[in-house]
Enzyme design. Structure first.
Site, PDB file in Angstrom:
ATOM      1  N   GLU A  23       1.127  -1.302  -0.029  1.00  0.00           N
ATOM      2  CA  GLU A  23      -0.186  -0.242  -0.012  1.00  0.00           C
ATOM      3  C   GLU A  23       0.790   1.280   0.322  1.00  0.00           C
ATOM      4  O   GLU A  23       2.178   1.107  -0.165  1.00  0.00           O
ATOM      5  CB  GLU A  23      -1.027   0.125   1.251  1.00  0.00           C
ATOM      6  CG  GLU A  23      -2.358  -0.461   0.997  1.00  0.00           C
ATOM      7  CD  GLU A  23      -3.320   0.333   0.420  1.00  0.00           C
ATOM      8  OE1 GLU A  23      -2.760   1.510  -0.316  1.00  0.00           O
ATOM      9  OE2 GLU A  23      -4.367   0.056   0.252  1.00  0.00           O
ATOM     10  N   ASN A 128      -5.475   3.955   8.341  1.00  0.00           N
ATOM     11  CA  ASN A 128      -5.480   3.404   6.968  1.00  0.00           C
ATOM     12  C   ASN A 128      -4.393   4.179   6.126  1.00  0.00           C
ATOM     13  O   ASN A 128      -3.223   4.332   6.130  1.00  0.00           O
ATOM     14  CB  ASN A 128      -6.648   2.956   6.694  1.00  0.00           C
ATOM     15  CG  ASN A 128      -6.671   1.868   5.393  1.00  0.00           C
ATOM     16  OD1 ASN A 128      -5.709   1.158   5.277  1.00  0.00           O
ATOM     17  ND2 ASN A 128      -7.245   2.045   4.300  1.00  0.00           N
ATOM     18  N   ASP A 146     -13.448  -4.474  11.512  1.00  0.00           N
ATOM     19  CA  ASP A 146     -14.455  -5.421  11.193  1.00  0.00           C
ATOM     20  C   ASP A 146     -15.019  -4.963  10.063  1.00  0.00           C
ATOM     21  O   ASP A 146     -16.030  -3.953  10.412  1.00  0.00           O
ATOM     22  CB  ASP A 146     -15.347  -5.467  12.418  1.00  0.00           C
ATOM     23  CG  ASP A 146     -16.630  -6.676  12.045  1.00  0.00           C
ATOM     24  OD1 ASP A 146     -16.477  -7.131  10.769  1.00  0.00           O
ATOM     25  OD2 ASP A 146     -17.106  -6.969  12.928  1.00  0.00           O
ATOM     26  N   ASP A 233     -10.453   1.478  -3.952  1.00  0.00           N
ATOM     27  CA  ASP A 233      -9.204   1.353  -2.855  1.00  0.00           C
ATOM     28  C   ASP A 233      -8.419   2.851  -3.015  1.00  0.00           C
ATOM     29  O   ASP A 233      -9.147   3.902  -2.709  1.00  0.00           O
ATOM     30  CB  ASP A 233      -8.304   0.321  -3.031  1.00  0.00           C
ATOM     31  CG  ASP A 233      -7.570  -0.014  -1.823  1.00  0.00           C
ATOM     32  OD1 ASP A 233      -7.131   0.721  -1.185  1.00  0.00           O
ATOM     33  OD2 ASP A 233      -7.037  -1.186  -1.542  1.00  0.00           O
TER      34      ASP A 233
END
Length: 340
Positions: A23, A128, A146, A233
């Protein structure tokens, strides 16, 4: 045969690095090096496209999720699971191997820990992706670990040049791609729990996004053998305002013009999960694409997707096939550098 007339191009494997969750890829024009992270290995990879040399720095955290070069010095900024940190200058790559010696590193400073400590500790949330605006402000976003939960506990934070922090969004599922139009008037953003790309009007003088709306929804199938799957993404923008966004668990990058029309698709053959692209190289005419293991985000098939986790690239130079579609006025763009 593709069920549409959108041109499709193929990226090639550049480095067989077999990341678990590659990433955060970013080009540093001052060093002419490419950098990215393998999130759950908590490693920062550096690569010299001219020589093929590769280095890996490992940090003592559960994950290293985002990195960015800085304007002021050779140190990087990065995000661990719950903190924004300063990292030392990445190790200069010298080893000609996909698996070089691992250099154990420590962050030089913890800059901020804005997330709920308890939710980070019990692994409900983590940082993230992130991005930098044209003024050098840093945006970092978090996600709920989750990804099936009905509650979206993630957030998006902005750090101004004096390091003042401001929460920009809450109720975020998976904070992902973030980028700005060449004139700084638009901010593109992806929450990967929603299968779309959003766009905001952006006040560059204050760092304030407003008027959120849908920019693009899910793309058509790549071809007859590859139906539309996954979600959007990470993203980057080129120098003429096109948005290039990776399609998680769908093996491609989608190019979208400022009007929201798909202009090209780039296949990362042999990889299930493209994660984020960036432009780099001496003239910013190479696209680099990180990918994830086929086991990330669902059932894997290593035999079918042997290049999942590898680094891909595709030429955007003047004589390349994709450049013929984009036209003579096209140019690449480097990500903005952090000013904090």
């Amino acid at each position: 045969m593709a069920p549409h007339n959108i041109p499709i191009f193929d990226a090639e494997v550049l480095l067989k690095c077999q990341n678990t969750l590659g990433e955060g890829v970013v080009w540093d024009s001052t060093t002419q090096l490419l950098h990215w992270v393998d999130i759950f290995a908590s490693t920062l990879h550096s690569y010299n496209p001219l020589t093929g040399a590769h280095s890996v720095d490992k940090y003592p955290s559960k994950c290293l999720t985002y990195i960015t070069p800085r304007v002021s010095n050779k140190a990087f900024l990065g995000t661990f699971e719950g903190s924004l940190v300063e990292l030392p200058e990445p190790t200069i790559p010298t080893e000609l191997t996909p698996k070089p010696t691992i250099n154990e590193k420590q962050p030089t400073k913890v800059i901020s820990e804005p997330l709920n400590e308890g939710l980070v500790k019990d692994e409900t949330i983590r940082f993230n992706d992130g991005g930098v605006d044209p003024k050098g402000r840093v945006f970092v976003g978090s996600m709920g670990q989750d990804e099936t939960a009905e509650v979206y506990p993630g957030e998006l934070w902005r750090y101004d040049l004096d390091r003042t922090k401001t929460k920009i969004l809450d109720n975020v599922g998976v904070s992902n791609g973030l980028g700005f139009s060449p004139d700084g008037k638009l901010m593109y953003y992806i929450d990967s729990r929603k299968d779309r790309i959003d766009v905001f009007d952006y006040d560059l003088s204050t760092g304030t996004p407003s008027n959120r709306r849908v920019f693009a929804s899910s793309p058509p199938a790549l071809d007859d053998q590859h139906p539309t799957e996954g979600v959007y993404d990470g993203l980057c923008l080129d120098g003429v305002g096109n948005v290039w966004v990776a399609r998680w668990r769908n093996g491609r990058v989608v190019g979208i013009n400022p009007q929201g029309e798909i202009i090209a698709m780039i296949r990362v053959d042999g990889s299930k999960g493209a994660t984020i692209p960036c432009f780099g190289g001496p003239n910013l005419e190479t696209m680099y694409i990180t990918t994830a293991s086929s086991t990330q985000g669902g059932p894997g098939d290593a035999d079918k997707y042997p290049n999942s986790g590898d680094l891909f690239s595709i030429d955007f130079g003047p004589d390349s096939p994709i450049r013929k579609v984009l036209g003579e006025g096209w140019k690449g763009a480097e990500r903005y550098r952090a000013g904090i």
